[in-house]
Scaffold this motif. Structure first.
Motif, PDB file in Angstrom:
ATOM      1  N   ARG A   1       0.793  -1.228   0.000  1.00  0.00           N
ATOM      2  CA  ARG A   1       0.000   0.000   0.000  1.00  0.00           C
ATOM      3  C   ARG A   1       0.823   1.275   0.000  1.00  0.00           C
ATOM      4  O   ARG A   1       0.433   2.264  -0.635  1.00  0.00           O
ATOM      5  CB  ARG A   1      -0.969  -0.006   1.187  1.00  0.00           C
ATOM      6  N   ALA A   2       1.934   1.306   0.713  1.00  0.00           N
ATOM      7  CA  ALA A   2       2.741   2.531   0.708  1.00  0.00           C
ATOM      8  C   ALA A   2       3.280   2.805  -0.689  1.00  0.00           C
ATOM      9  O   ALA A   2       3.264   3.942  -1.171  1.00  0.00           O
ATOM     10  CB  ALA A   2       3.893   2.416   1.713  1.00  0.00           C
ATOM     11  N   ARG A   3       3.741   1.734  -1.351  1.00  0.00           N
ATOM     12  CA  ARG A   3       4.241   1.892  -2.726  1.00  0.00           C
ATOM     13  C   ARG A   3       3.116   2.315  -3.664  1.00  0.00           C
ATOM     14  O   ARG A   3       3.291   3.197  -4.510  1.00  0.00           O
ATOM     15  CB  ARG A   3       4.858   0.580  -3.207  1.00  0.00           C
ATOM     16  N   VAL A   4       1.944   1.694  -3.507  1.00  0.00           N
ATOM     17  CA  VAL A   4       0.802   2.029  -4.369  1.00  0.00           C
ATOM     18  C   VAL A   4       0.350   3.464  -4.122  1.00  0.00           C
ATOM     19  O   VAL A   4       0.022   4.195  -5.064  1.00  0.00           O
ATOM     20  CB  VAL A   4      -0.354   1.040  -4.121  1.00  0.00           C
ATOM     21  N   TYR A   5       0.336   3.878  -2.857  1.00  0.00           N
ATOM     22  CA  TYR A   5      -0.020   5.269  -2.561  1.00  0.00           C
ATOM     23  C   TYR A   5       0.950   6.232  -3.238  1.00  0.00           C
ATOM     24  O   TYR A   5       0.570   7.337  -3.634  1.00  0.00           O
ATOM     25  CB  TYR A   5      -0.024   5.513  -1.050  1.00  0.00           C
TER      26      TYR A   5
ATOM     27  N   ARG B   1      -4.303   5.732  19.282  1.00  0.00           N
ATOM     28  CA  ARG B   1      -3.253   6.734  19.505  1.00  0.00           C
ATOM     29  C   ARG B   1      -2.475   7.042  18.223  1.00  0.00           C
ATOM     30  O   ARG B   1      -2.254   8.201  17.886  1.00  0.00           O
ATOM     31  CB  ARG B   1      -2.306   6.250  20.595  1.00  0.00           C
ATOM     32  N   THR B   2      -2.063   6.003  17.510  1.00  0.00           N
ATOM     33  CA  THR B   2      -1.290   6.232  16.287  1.00  0.00           C
ATOM     34  C   THR B   2      -2.107   6.979  15.250  1.00  0.00           C
ATOM     35  O   THR B   2      -1.590   7.848  14.541  1.00  0.00           O
ATOM     36  CB  THR B   2      -0.819   4.894  15.693  1.00  0.00           C
ATOM     37  N   ASN B   3      -3.390   6.668  15.165  1.00  0.00           N
ATOM     38  CA  ASN B   3      -4.247   7.348  14.200  1.00  0.00           C
ATOM     39  C   ASN B   3      -4.331   8.840  14.496  1.00  0.00           C
ATOM     40  O   ASN B   3      -4.317   9.673  13.575  1.00  0.00           O
ATOM     41  CB  ASN B   3      -5.647   6.724  14.221  1.00  0.00           C
ATOM     42  N   VAL B   4      -4.410   9.203  15.766  1.00  0.00           N
ATOM     43  CA  VAL B   4      -4.446  10.622  16.144  1.00  0.00           C
ATOM     44  C   VAL B   4      -3.146  11.308  15.749  1.00  0.00           C
ATOM     45  O   VAL B   4      -3.147  12.439  15.238  1.00  0.00           O
ATOM     46  CB  VAL B   4      -4.710  10.768  17.657  1.00  0.00           C
ATOM     47  N   VAL B   5      -2.023  10.628  15.985  1.00  0.00           N
ATOM     48  CA  VAL B   5      -0.723  11.186  15.595  1.00  0.00           C
ATOM     49  C   VAL B   5      -0.659  11.394  14.085  1.00  0.00           C
ATOM     50  O   VAL B   5      -0.207  12.438  13.594  1.00  0.00           O
ATOM     51  CB  VAL B   5       0.415  10.259  16.060  1.00  0.00           C
ATOM     52  N   LEU B   6      -1.133  10.404  13.325  1.00  0.00           N
ATOM     53  CA  LEU B   6      -1.107  10.509  11.868  1.00  0.00           C
ATOM     54  C   LEU B   6      -2.021  11.614  11.367  1.00  0.00           C
ATOM     55  O   LEU B   6      -1.693  12.323  10.405  1.00  0.00           O
ATOM     56  CB  LEU B   6      -1.520   9.170  11.248  1.00  0.00           C
TER      57      LEU B   6
ATOM     58  N   LEU C   1       2.456   7.738   5.372  1.00  0.00           N
ATOM     59  CA  LEU C   1       1.404   8.149   6.293  1.00  0.00           C
ATOM     60  C   LEU C   1       0.053   7.585   5.870  1.00  0.00           C
ATOM     61  O   LEU C   1      -0.728   7.118   6.700  1.00  0.00           O
ATOM     62  CB  LEU C   1       1.328   9.679   6.357  1.00  0.00           C
ATOM     63  N   ASP C   2      -0.242   7.639   4.571  1.00  0.00           N
ATOM     64  CA  ASP C   2      -1.522   7.128   4.085  1.00  0.00           C
ATOM     65  C   ASP C   2      -1.642   5.630   4.303  1.00  0.00           C
ATOM     66  O   ASP C   2      -2.709   5.124   4.682  1.00  0.00           O
ATOM     67  CB  ASP C   2      -1.671   7.450   2.593  1.00  0.00           C
TER      68      ASP C   2
ATOM     69  N   GLU D   1     -11.166   7.830   7.334  1.00  0.00           N
ATOM     70  CA  GLU D   1     -10.560   8.761   6.388  1.00  0.00           C
ATOM     71  C   GLU D   1     -11.352  10.065   6.304  1.00  0.00           C
ATOM     72  O   GLU D   1     -10.769  11.134   6.115  1.00  0.00           O
ATOM     73  CB  GLU D   1     -10.470   8.110   5.007  1.00  0.00           C
ATOM     74  N   SER D   2     -12.668   9.988   6.455  1.00  0.00           N
ATOM     75  CA  SER D   2     -13.462  11.221   6.417  1.00  0.00           C
ATOM     76  C   SER D   2     -13.142  12.123   7.599  1.00  0.00           C
ATOM     77  O   SER D   2     -13.088  13.347   7.462  1.00  0.00           O
ATOM     78  CB  SER D   2     -14.962  10.888   6.399  1.00  0.00           C
ATOM     79  N   ILE D   3     -12.888  11.530   8.758  1.00  0.00           N
ATOM     80  CA  ILE D   3     -12.510  12.321   9.933  1.00  0.00           C
ATOM     81  C   ILE D   3     -11.148  12.959   9.713  1.00  0.00           C
ATOM     82  O   ILE D   3     -10.940  14.147   9.979  1.00  0.00           O
ATOM     83  CB  ILE D   3     -12.501  11.435  11.193  1.00  0.00           C
ATOM     84  N   ARG D   4     -10.211  12.164   9.188  1.00  0.00           N
ATOM     85  CA  ARG D   4      -8.880  12.699   8.899  1.00  0.00           C
ATOM     86  C   ARG D   4      -8.954  13.800   7.843  1.00  0.00           C
ATOM     87  O   ARG D   4      -8.333  14.862   7.975  1.00  0.00           O
ATOM     88  CB  ARG D   4      -7.990  11.557   8.413  1.00  0.00           C
ATOM     89  N   THR D   5      -9.750  13.584   6.802  1.00  0.00           N
ATOM     90  CA  THR D   5      -9.882  14.569   5.740  1.00  0.00           C
ATOM     91  C   THR D   5     -10.563  15.835   6.237  1.00  0.00           C
ATOM     92  O   THR D   5     -10.222  16.945   5.820  1.00  0.00           O
ATOM     93  CB  THR D   5     -10.676  13.980   4.557  1.00  0.00           C
ATOM     94  N   PHE D   6     -11.538  15.690   7.136  1.00  0.00           N
ATOM     95  CA  PHE D   6     -12.211  16.856   7.712  1.00  0.00           C
ATOM     96  C   PHE D   6     -11.209  17.769   8.409  1.00  0.00           C
ATOM     97  O   PHE D   6     -11.178  18.984   8.189  1.00  0.00           O
ATOM     98  CB  PHE D   6     -13.286  16.390   8.696  1.00  0.00           C
ATOM     99  N   LEU D   7     -10.363  17.179   9.247  1.00  0.00           N
ATOM    100  CA  LEU D   7      -9.372  17.978   9.964  1.00  0.00           C
ATOM    101  C   LEU D   7      -8.290  18.503   9.032  1.00  0.00           C
ATOM    102  O   LEU D   7      -7.820  19.634   9.157  1.00  0.00           O
ATOM    103  CB  LEU D   7      -8.759  17.142  11.083  1.00  0.00           C
TER     104      LEU D   7
END
Length: 444
Positions: A111-115, A235-240, A350-351, A367-373
């Motif tokens: 996924r990192a490579r594809v992103y 926790r990691t999701n908040v950091v990201l 990160l993605d 992802e919608s929450i991350r995109t909102f912020l």
């Protein structure tokens, strides 16, 4: 996916002259679009987890084309500004739907490579907008650039509806060699194939999941408020999320005023900026293609938190190289190349990391929450950059100095980003293990 902001940048000079607007008003065009997208992305995330994503994506592109046409017909700044909310609203579909589709089409180890490939496509779209849109605006008008993008949007709808199948949810929806999706009935409800290097390493090192965050029921019908509370407890999701918001805040300001700064700093016309902009774009393209590969390579070598550490190093290096790039005049281009490459290299890992730490049935809403912020930060950035540039330098030759000071000040959040990510590297392995364990009851 939608190179709207690149068109605003490419035609910035023509817009300012045609509609007689200030730097702050120019930044407001992007800010209003980002703010409306931030409001729309939450319901889009819910739809992403519950409806056919390919159809949702195609419908959003159709509406985006109509919004671009409306903007091209604007005969005043007020009309153009009013078209931005519609443009931002339909653009909100891209983040959650693409994230969910990528998670289902590709296994974790890729996924990192594809992103990197996905984001390089977005960057090529931005470069296309800057190159073709800027020159078209110079030769004809800024309206022609808007119409050209609308035409390419129509072509994109045709490609999506004819060539992109709907994958099965759960990470098993990879295409068969004949180009068709797998048997949906056979694979429905299965969990992602998490047997990549990260999960082998987790097993070998005995990393245990967090029992407090273990999901013991299908989160598909989880209300949005409950889903939001859950993903924000990871926790990691908040950091990201924080790192992504800060990174895009800086990028949005750079995207909005970078071309204008170079033109004023070196006394170049809008057409003459094209060459240096293309070179910097190639540097960013190299960075976005290498960032994911580097992180995945380090993971295979046993560095479990590489998808967090690589972006941290990238942000810090960006700040280091941007300082001489902004302060020098004759040798600035090599510094801009390295800085742009490092800034872009942070995004693919990160993605991919966000998909690693969240249950696959929550990918769209997370992802919608991350995109909102993130879009909230993007909405604030152009106005902030434009306001500081107007305050620190006013008109003529001094406007470049104002932008220079503004960019230097805004490097501080990138350094903070590196610190935040390095702090979050400790929680990443356990959060990945928790997501994998939460999905086990769904495996058939």
């Amino acid at each position: 996916m939608y190179p709207t902001s690149s068109i605003n940048v490419a035609v910035a000079v023509e817009l300012k002259e045609s509609l007689r607007i200030t730097n702050t008003e120019l930044g407001s065009l992007t800010a209003v679009s980002s703010a409306s997208a931030a409001l729309a992305v939450i319901p889009v995330g819910v739809l992403t987890d519950r409806v056919r994503r390919v159809r949702l994506l195609a419908a959003s592109v159709v509406l985006w084309v109509l919004a671009m046409l409306a903007g091209g017909l604007a005969d005043s700044y007020q009309w153009l500004l009013l078209s931005r909310p519609a443009l931002g609203t339909v653009s909100a579909t891209a983040g959650p739907t693409l994230s969910s589709l990528i998670g289902d089409f590709f296994p974790p180890g890729e996924r990192a490579r594809v992103y990197g490939f996905i984001l390089s496509g977005e960057m090529l779209g931005v470069g296309f907008g800057l190159l073709v849109g800027g020159n078209l605006a110079h030769l004809l008008s800024w309206r022609a650039a808007f119409y050209l993008l609308a035409l390419f949007g129509i072509l994109l709808v045709i490609v999506i509806t004819r060539k992109l199948p709907e994958p099965t949810r759960g990470g098993q929806g990879r295409l068969r060699p004949d180009g068709h999706p797998p048997d949906a009935e056979r694979d429905a409800g299965t969990a992602p194939n998490r047997s990549d290097a990260v999960h082998f390493a987790l097993r070998d090192r005995g990393v245990e999941p967090n029992p407090v965050l273990m999901l013991r029921r299908d989160p598909t019908r989880m209300p949005m408020w409950e889903a939001a509370l859950y993903v924000l407890r990871i926790r990691t999701n908040v950091v990201l999320i924080a790192a992504s918001a800060v990174g895009y805040f800086f990028f949005a300001g750079l995207r909005g005023f970078g071309v204008l700064f170079v033109a004023r700093q070196y006394g170049l016309t809008a057409a003459a900026v094209t060459g240096p902009a293309l070179l910097v774009g190639f540097g960013a393209l190299a960075g976005v293609l290498s960032g994911g590969r580097i992180a995945d390579h380090l993971i295979r070598r046993g560095r479990l938190s590489a998808r967090v550490i690589v972006p941290a190093v990238a942000y810090l290096t960006t700040a280091v190289f941007f300082v001489p790039a902004l302060l020098t005049t004759s040798t600035a281009l090599p510094f801009f190349l390295v800085a742009a490459g490092c800034l872009a290299a942070a995004n693919p890992p990160l993605d991919a990391a966000r998909l690693d730490v969240v249950h696959f049935r929550l990918w769209g809403r997370a992802e919608s929450i991350r995109t909102f912020l993130r879009m909230g930060a993007e909405a604030v950035a152009p106005v902030t950059f434009g306001f500081l540039a107007d305050v620190l330098g006013s008109g003529g030759a001094t406007s470049a100095r104002g932008l220079q000071y503004t960019f230097l000040i805004m490097l501080a959040p990138l350094v903070a980003n590196a610190i935040i990510l390095l702090h979050g590297r400790h929680s990443y392995p356990r959060d990945v293990a928790t997501a994998a364990a939460s999905e086990k009851p769904r495996v058939r």
